[in-house]
Scaffold this motif. Structure first.
Motif, PDB file in Angstrom:
ATOM      1  N   PRO A 118      -2.992  -2.308   2.806  1.00  0.00           N
ATOM      2  CA  PRO A 118      -2.589  -3.065   1.625  1.00  0.00           C
ATOM      3  C   PRO A 118      -1.209  -2.621   1.136  1.00  0.00           C
ATOM      4  O   PRO A 118      -0.690  -1.588   1.556  1.00  0.00           O
ATOM      5  CB  PRO A 118      -3.677  -2.716   0.606  1.00  0.00           C
ATOM      6  CG  PRO A 118      -4.162  -1.376   1.023  1.00  0.00           C
ATOM      7  CD  PRO A 118      -4.048  -1.339   2.521  1.00  0.00           C
ATOM      8  N   GLN A 119      -0.646  -3.394   0.245  1.00  0.00           N
ATOM      9  CA  GLN A 119       0.665  -3.066  -0.321  1.00  0.00           C
ATOM     10  C   GLN A 119       0.512  -1.929  -1.323  1.00  0.00           C
ATOM     11  O   GLN A 119      -0.268  -2.012  -2.260  1.00  0.00           O
ATOM     12  CB  GLN A 119       1.259  -4.288  -1.009  1.00  0.00           C
ATOM     13  CG  GLN A 119       2.611  -4.037  -1.628  1.00  0.00           C
ATOM     14  CD  GLN A 119       3.149  -5.289  -2.280  1.00  0.00           C
ATOM     15  OE1 GLN A 119       2.885  -6.398  -1.849  1.00  0.00           O
ATOM     16  NE2 GLN A 119       3.914  -5.101  -3.341  1.00  0.00           N
ATOM     17  N   ILE A 120       1.276  -0.878  -1.102  1.00  0.00           N
ATOM     18  CA  ILE A 120       1.302   0.269  -2.010  1.00  0.00           C
ATOM     19  C   ILE A 120       2.575   0.171  -2.834  1.00  0.00           C
ATOM     20  O   ILE A 120       3.665  -0.005  -2.291  1.00  0.00           O
ATOM     21  CB  ILE A 120       1.282   1.599  -1.227  1.00  0.00           C
ATOM     22  CG1 ILE A 120       0.083   1.668  -0.280  1.00  0.00           C
ATOM     23  CG2 ILE A 120       1.334   2.792  -2.179  1.00  0.00           C
ATOM     24  CD1 ILE A 120      -1.260   1.678  -0.950  1.00  0.00           C
ATOM     25  N   SER A 125       4.294   8.837  -6.238  1.00  0.00           N
ATOM     26  CA  SER A 125       4.752   9.052  -7.607  1.00  0.00           C
ATOM     27  C   SER A 125       3.544   8.962  -8.537  1.00  0.00           C
ATOM     28  O   SER A 125       2.492   8.461  -8.139  1.00  0.00           O
ATOM     29  CB  SER A 125       5.793   7.997  -7.998  1.00  0.00           C
ATOM     30  OG  SER A 125       5.157   6.781  -8.352  1.00  0.00           O
ATOM     31  N   PRO A 126       3.701   9.391  -9.775  1.00  0.00           N
ATOM     32  CA  PRO A 126       2.589   9.249 -10.720  1.00  0.00           C
ATOM     33  C   PRO A 126       2.188   7.787 -10.950  1.00  0.00           C
ATOM     34  O   PRO A 126       1.083   7.509 -11.398  1.00  0.00           O
ATOM     35  CB  PRO A 126       3.122   9.866 -12.011  1.00  0.00           C
ATOM     36  CG  PRO A 126       4.210  10.787 -11.574  1.00  0.00           C
ATOM     37  CD  PRO A 126       4.813  10.150 -10.347  1.00  0.00           C
ATOM     38  N   ASP A 127       3.090   6.861 -10.632  1.00  0.00           N
ATOM     39  CA  ASP A 127       2.809   5.441 -10.827  1.00  0.00           C
ATOM     40  C   ASP A 127       2.261   4.760  -9.574  1.00  0.00           C
ATOM     41  O   ASP A 127       2.141   3.528  -9.538  1.00  0.00           O
ATOM     42  CB  ASP A 127       4.081   4.709 -11.277  1.00  0.00           C
ATOM     43  CG  ASP A 127       4.577   5.195 -12.625  1.00  0.00           C
ATOM     44  OD1 ASP A 127       3.725   5.486 -13.492  1.00  0.00           O
ATOM     45  OD2 ASP A 127       5.804   5.298 -12.804  1.00  0.00           O
ATOM     46  N   GLU A 128       1.928   5.536  -8.538  1.00  0.00           N
ATOM     47  CA  GLU A 128       1.431   4.937  -7.295  1.00  0.00           C
ATOM     48  C   GLU A 128       0.181   4.105  -7.577  1.00  0.00           C
ATOM     49  O   GLU A 128      -0.704   4.515  -8.314  1.00  0.00           O
ATOM     50  CB  GLU A 128       1.098   6.011  -6.264  1.00  0.00           C
ATOM     51  CG  GLU A 128       0.593   5.431  -4.962  1.00  0.00           C
ATOM     52  CD  GLU A 128       0.435   6.445  -3.853  1.00  0.00           C
ATOM     53  OE1 GLU A 128      -0.266   6.134  -2.887  1.00  0.00           O
ATOM     54  OE2 GLU A 128       1.013   7.540  -3.949  1.00  0.00           O
ATOM     55  N   ARG A 129       0.155   2.925  -6.963  1.00  0.00           N
ATOM     56  CA  ARG A 129      -1.009   2.047  -7.117  1.00  0.00           C
ATOM     57  C   ARG A 129      -1.057   1.094  -5.918  1.00  0.00           C
ATOM     58  O   ARG A 129      -0.081   0.924  -5.205  1.00  0.00           O
ATOM     59  CB  ARG A 129      -0.942   1.281  -8.434  1.00  0.00           C
ATOM     60  CG  ARG A 129       0.273   0.384  -8.557  1.00  0.00           C
ATOM     61  CD  ARG A 129       0.462  -0.089  -9.997  1.00  0.00           C
ATOM     62  NE  ARG A 129       1.669  -0.843 -10.162  1.00  0.00           N
ATOM     63  CZ  ARG A 129       2.889  -0.332 -10.310  1.00  0.00           C
ATOM     64  NH1 ARG A 129       3.057   0.969 -10.310  1.00  0.00           N
ATOM     65  NH2 ARG A 129       3.944  -1.090 -10.458  1.00  0.00           N
ATOM     66  N   THR A 134      -3.738  -7.640  -2.182  1.00  0.00           N
ATOM     67  CA  THR A 134      -3.460  -7.254  -0.793  1.00  0.00           C
ATOM     68  C   THR A 134      -4.557  -6.362  -0.238  1.00  0.00           C
ATOM     69  O   THR A 134      -4.755  -6.326   0.975  1.00  0.00           O
ATOM     70  CB  THR A 134      -2.082  -6.570  -0.652  1.00  0.00           C
ATOM     71  OG1 THR A 134      -2.096  -5.313  -1.338  1.00  0.00           O
ATOM     72  CG2 THR A 134      -0.962  -7.462  -1.169  1.00  0.00           C
ATOM     73  N   ALA A 135      -5.284  -5.659  -1.094  1.00  0.00           N
ATOM     74  CA  ALA A 135      -6.421  -4.863  -0.620  1.00  0.00           C
ATOM     75  C   ALA A 135      -7.511  -5.784  -0.087  1.00  0.00           C
ATOM     76  O   ALA A 135      -8.136  -5.494   0.939  1.00  0.00           O
ATOM     77  CB  ALA A 135      -6.964  -3.980  -1.735  1.00  0.00           C
ATOM     78  N   ASP A 136      -7.739  -6.913  -0.743  1.00  0.00           N
ATOM     79  CA  ASP A 136      -8.714  -7.892  -0.270  1.00  0.00           C
ATOM     80  C   ASP A 136      -8.275  -8.469   1.080  1.00  0.00           C
ATOM     81  O   ASP A 136      -9.084  -8.580   2.006  1.00  0.00           O
ATOM     82  CB  ASP A 136      -8.888  -9.011  -1.302  1.00  0.00           C
ATOM     83  CG  ASP A 136      -9.836 -10.089  -0.810  1.00  0.00           C
ATOM     84  OD1 ASP A 136     -11.030  -9.777  -0.593  1.00  0.00           O
ATOM     85  OD2 ASP A 136      -9.382 -11.242  -0.621  1.00  0.00           O
ATOM     86  N   ARG A 137      -7.005  -8.824   1.196  1.00  0.00           N
ATOM     87  CA  ARG A 137      -6.484  -9.362   2.473  1.00  0.00           C
ATOM     88  C   ARG A 137      -6.604  -8.306   3.573  1.00  0.00           C
ATOM     89  O   ARG A 137      -6.970  -8.618   4.706  1.00  0.00           O
ATOM     90  CB  ARG A 137      -5.027  -9.814   2.324  1.00  0.00           C
ATOM     91  CG  ARG A 137      -4.876 -11.105   1.544  1.00  0.00           C
ATOM     92  CD  ARG A 137      -3.416 -11.483   1.329  1.00  0.00           C
ATOM     93  NE  ARG A 137      -2.657 -11.655   2.543  1.00  0.00           N
ATOM     94  CZ  ARG A 137      -2.560 -12.791   3.228  1.00  0.00           C
ATOM     95  NH1 ARG A 137      -3.185 -13.870   2.814  1.00  0.00           N
ATOM     96  NH2 ARG A 137      -1.828 -12.861   4.328  1.00  0.00           N
ATOM     97  N   PHE A 138      -6.287  -7.053   3.242  1.00  0.00           N
ATOM     98  CA  PHE A 138      -6.409  -5.968   4.214  1.00  0.00           C
ATOM     99  C   PHE A 138      -7.851  -5.855   4.712  1.00  0.00           C
ATOM    100  O   PHE A 138      -8.102  -5.747   5.911  1.00  0.00           O
ATOM    101  CB  PHE A 138      -5.945  -4.646   3.599  1.00  0.00           C
ATOM    102  CG  PHE A 138      -6.387  -3.438   4.369  1.00  0.00           C
ATOM    103  CD1 PHE A 138      -5.837  -3.143   5.604  1.00  0.00           C
ATOM    104  CD2 PHE A 138      -7.381  -2.619   3.872  1.00  0.00           C
ATOM    105  CE1 PHE A 138      -6.263  -2.037   6.325  1.00  0.00           C
ATOM    106  CE2 PHE A 138      -7.811  -1.517   4.586  1.00  0.00           C
ATOM    107  CZ  PHE A 138      -7.248  -1.225   5.823  1.00  0.00           C
ATOM    108  N   TRP A 139      -8.811  -5.870   3.789  1.00  0.00           N
ATOM    109  CA  TRP A 139     -10.223  -5.732   4.165  1.00  0.00           C
ATOM    110  C   TRP A 139     -10.648  -6.864   5.098  1.00  0.00           C
ATOM    111  O   TRP A 139     -11.301  -6.638   6.116  1.00  0.00           O
ATOM    112  CB  TRP A 139     -11.102  -5.694   2.916  1.00  0.00           C
ATOM    113  CG  TRP A 139     -12.559  -5.632   3.270  1.00  0.00           C
ATOM    114  CD1 TRP A 139     -13.485  -6.630   3.152  1.00  0.00           C
ATOM    115  CD2 TRP A 139     -13.241  -4.517   3.841  1.00  0.00           C
ATOM    116  NE1 TRP A 139     -14.701  -6.204   3.604  1.00  0.00           N
ATOM    117  CE2 TRP A 139     -14.589  -4.899   4.039  1.00  0.00           C
ATOM    118  CE3 TRP A 139     -12.847  -3.237   4.206  1.00  0.00           C
ATOM    119  CZ2 TRP A 139     -15.537  -4.053   4.578  1.00  0.00           C
ATOM    120  CZ3 TRP A 139     -13.811  -2.383   4.739  1.00  0.00           C
ATOM    121  CH2 TRP A 139     -15.128  -2.802   4.928  1.00  0.00           C
TER     122      TRP A 139
END
Length: 157
Positions: A118-120, A125-129, A134-139
């Motif tokens: 998925p897109q990170i 960084s503390p703001d990493e998310r 994209t997590a759904d598409r990855f799965w």
């Protein structure tokens, strides 16, 4: 620049930290590449600059580079899976940053590997998310890819 992908950096050095202590300046940088054979030339240039400035270079290696195999059977299976799930051809690209594939590839020579996910956003960084859509598409792609490579004769396609 990468000979395999338009507009993709193959090798780079980035300054991460500059520390002063009295008359001493210490620079920490990260040199990375998807092509291990490019690193000695870059490190030699950094060493020459350090010596010209009256300093010295200390090299600590974290991980090697990983050059994607564009003829990979795993990549072909992933592209078929992507097109089956999303109804359009996959866009294949690469990064020159360190990937787990470099670490694994150093330990298991010749292993057919691809990297996708998925897109990170704001990595390391503390703001990493992670981007939830994209997590759904990855799965969905991961499930289709596992199905594709588990079919008899998948390695010959």
């Amino acid at each position: 620049m990468s000979p395999d992908f338009d507009d993709l950096v193959e090798t780079s050095t980035s300054l991460g930290e500059a520390i002063t202590d009295g008359e001493t300046l210490t620079l920490h940088s990260l040199t990375r590449s998807s092509n291990d054979s490019a690193l000695p030339e870059v490190i030699a240039a950094l060493d020459a600059v350090a010596r010209l400035a009256g300093g010295e270079l200390e090299v600590k290696r974290n991980y090697g580079g990983w050059r994607p195999n564009l003829d990979s059977p795993a990549l072909a299976a992933a592209k078929r899976s992507f097109e089956h799930v999303f109804g359009e051809p996959a866009i294949v690209t690469a990064v020159h940053a360190g990937l787990e594939t470099a670490v694994i590839g150093d330990k298991v020579a010749g292993l057919d590997m691809i990297s996708f996910g998925p897109q990170i956003e704001a990595p390391h960084s503390p703001d990493e998310r992670v981007s939830i859509p994209t997590a759904d598409r990855f799965w969905r792609l991961l499930v289709a890819f596992i199905d594709e490579v588990s079919k008899p004769g998948a390695e010959q396609r």
